[in-house]
Design a protein around this motif. Sequence first.
Motif, PDB file in Angstrom:
ATOM      1  N   GLY A  68      -6.440  16.659 -20.933  1.00  0.00           N
ATOM      2  CA  GLY A  68      -7.727  17.235 -20.559  1.00  0.00           C
ATOM      3  C   GLY A  68      -8.394  16.472 -19.433  1.00  0.00           C
ATOM      4  O   GLY A  68      -9.007  17.064 -18.536  1.00  0.00           O
ATOM      5  N   VAL A  69      -8.267  15.162 -19.447  1.00  0.00           N
ATOM      6  CA  VAL A  69      -8.851  14.323 -18.398  1.00  0.00           C
ATOM      7  C   VAL A  69      -8.174  14.604 -17.057  1.00  0.00           C
ATOM      8  O   VAL A  69      -8.840  14.664 -16.015  1.00  0.00           O
ATOM      9  CB  VAL A  69      -8.737  12.827 -18.772  1.00  0.00           C
ATOM     10  N   ILE A  70      -6.866  14.795 -17.082  1.00  0.00           N
ATOM     11  CA  ILE A  70      -6.137  15.109 -15.844  1.00  0.00           C
ATOM     12  C   ILE A  70      -6.611  16.443 -15.283  1.00  0.00           C
ATOM     13  O   ILE A  70      -6.909  16.561 -14.088  1.00  0.00           O
ATOM     14  CB  ILE A  70      -4.620  15.120 -16.086  1.00  0.00           C
ATOM     15  N   VAL A  71      -6.704  17.451 -16.139  1.00  0.00           N
ATOM     16  CA  VAL A  71      -7.163  18.771 -15.686  1.00  0.00           C
ATOM     17  C   VAL A  71      -8.575  18.657 -15.113  1.00  0.00           C
ATOM     18  O   VAL A  71      -8.864  19.178 -14.034  1.00  0.00           O
ATOM     19  CB  VAL A  71      -7.096  19.810 -16.824  1.00  0.00           C
TER      20      VAL A  71
ATOM     21  N   GLY B  11      -2.354  22.199 -28.660  1.00  0.00           N
ATOM     22  CA  GLY B  11      -1.023  21.611 -28.553  1.00  0.00           C
ATOM     23  C   GLY B  11      -0.788  21.028 -27.173  1.00  0.00           C
ATOM     24  O   GLY B  11      -0.106  20.020 -27.014  1.00  0.00           O
ATOM     25  N   LEU B  12      -1.375  21.653 -26.165  1.00  0.00           N
ATOM     26  CA  LEU B  12      -1.235  21.164 -24.788  1.00  0.00           C
ATOM     27  C   LEU B  12      -2.390  20.241 -24.402  1.00  0.00           C
ATOM     28  O   LEU B  12      -2.197  19.078 -24.079  1.00  0.00           O
ATOM     29  CB  LEU B  12      -1.163  22.342 -23.806  1.00  0.00           C
ATOM     30  N   LEU B  13      -3.608  20.762 -24.450  1.00  0.00           N
ATOM     31  CA  LEU B  13      -4.757  19.990 -23.989  1.00  0.00           C
ATOM     32  C   LEU B  13      -5.183  18.904 -24.972  1.00  0.00           C
ATOM     33  O   LEU B  13      -5.920  17.993 -24.600  1.00  0.00           O
ATOM     34  CB  LEU B  13      -5.939  20.911 -23.696  1.00  0.00           C
ATOM     35  N   GLY B  14      -4.705  18.979 -26.192  1.00  0.00           N
ATOM     36  CA  GLY B  14      -5.042  17.969 -27.187  1.00  0.00           C
ATOM     37  C   GLY B  14      -4.230  16.694 -27.050  1.00  0.00           C
ATOM     38  O   GLY B  14      -4.531  15.692 -27.689  1.00  0.00           O
TER      39      GLY B  14
END
Length: 119
Positions: free
Chosen positions: A33-36, A25-28
């Motif tokens: 994910g690219v930012i992290v 829900g968050l990383l999707g």
Amino acid sequence: MADKGKHQGTEACGRVSDGITQVFGLLGKRWTGVIVASLMAGPVHFADLRRSISGISERMLSDRLVELGAAGLVLREVDEGPPLRVAYRLTEAGAALEPALTELGRWAEKCLLKGEGTC
């Protein structure tokens, strides 16, 4: 008589855990994910982060950073300057994603980037 190739019903498909649901829900979300992954090396100023992620708008980057901050994965730090600059860094919880992101990257190189869709 039921065909063995047909769906087995809900018994064959386990319930997805609440943790996996929250993670995706968050990383999707697009860009998250690219930012992290971009912040894994250490603190980055907003403008540098924006330049490092091809195709992301300032507004989208700002929105995703706010979401990651609210989730406890990213900290916003203000460099008083002059000039005033804002940097972002991962929290301990955000940095703990590194092994998972590394493995996802390896999987993508092996299974997705070959263009075959198989491992």
